[in-house]
Design an enzyme around this catalytic site. Sequence first.
Site, PDB file in Angstrom:
ATOM      1  N   HIS A   1       0.716  -1.183   0.002  1.00  0.00           N
ATOM      2  CA  HIS A   1      -0.051   0.089  -0.044  1.00  0.00           C
ATOM      3  C   HIS A   1       0.737   1.252  -0.051  1.00  0.00           C
ATOM      4  O   HIS A   1       0.365   2.210   0.428  1.00  0.00           O
ATOM      5  CB  HIS A   1      -1.115  -0.026   1.064  1.00  0.00           C
ATOM      6  CG  HIS A   1      -1.864  -1.056   1.190  1.00  0.00           C
ATOM      7  ND1 HIS A   1      -2.365  -1.769   2.369  1.00  0.00           N
ATOM      8  CD2 HIS A   1      -2.471  -1.749  -0.019  1.00  0.00           C
ATOM      9  CE1 HIS A   1      -3.314  -2.777   1.870  1.00  0.00           C
ATOM     10  NE2 HIS A   1      -3.403  -2.938   0.634  1.00  0.00           N
TER      11      HIS A   1
ATOM     12  N   ASN B   1      -2.254 -13.446  15.210  1.00  0.00           N
ATOM     13  CA  ASN B   1      -3.186 -12.452  15.249  1.00  0.00           C
ATOM     14  C   ASN B   1      -4.025 -12.484  16.432  1.00  0.00           C
ATOM     15  O   ASN B   1      -4.407 -13.413  16.962  1.00  0.00           O
ATOM     16  CB  ASN B   1      -4.166 -12.384  13.847  1.00  0.00           C
ATOM     17  CG  ASN B   1      -4.932 -11.063  13.733  1.00  0.00           C
ATOM     18  OD1 ASN B   1      -4.066  -9.978  13.652  1.00  0.00           O
ATOM     19  ND2 ASN B   1      -6.031 -11.129  13.749  1.00  0.00           N
TER      20      ASN B   1
END
Length: 248
Positions: free
Chosen positions: A122, A219
């Site tokens: 990104h 996570n």
Amino acid sequence: MNKNSINSLQQIVIKSKKLVFFGGAGVSTESGIPDFRSTDGLYNQQWKYPPEQIISRSFFFANTPEFYRFYRAKLLPKGIKPNAAHYKLAELEQAGILKAVITQNIDGLHQLAGSKEVYELHGSTLRNYCMKCGEFYDEKIIIESENEPDKLPHCKKCGGLIKPDVVLYEEGLNQDIINKSIEAISQADTLIIGGTSLTVYPAAGLIQYFKGDKLVLLNKSETPHDSYADLVIHEPIGEVLSQITTDK
């Protein structure tokens, strides 16, 4: 923290010869950078406009001053430094175990920690370019522009508007970075996915190219791919990786 899980991760890491790390916003939250979708994330904070609207290409052109007000406040936080996860990944690369970091983050913390082979899906807040002449600037041009009369960053050569080299909503990913990421994942024998909910596409779709031996998910919350992983640890990623050594 489950010691058996840490031991399992340790064995996976030291046996790996082509380890690749794929990370998201959760990698940087321990550095004080908010993620997007958690309870305290950017999407749940109150702004005049929804954050997902502000960081879109159309909003950038339609309301540039408001875009930069949000951008400076939330995407260019001051005094941010790499955390244990960033440093451990750099250490694993230096030891010849980790071959590449693929990140959805735009903060540049992997490079600041010492990682060399980093694919930024990104883009990066550390790179900015003039939309008129293409001249590149670091993030200081954005920070300092808050003192300009119009609050906007302008090129010192031609006066054109400067835009961050980050992928906004409504913009496509860099194809060269995608290709390099696919190549790294497809050649990996171990893929560690950390700090991402695996819900943002097309980035999350890259893991379909993994054909290696061990898939690890780190996570704090569950992901849609937990059931496919060889090892799942729901703990802060910095706390987990800090316990891993490069000793074989």
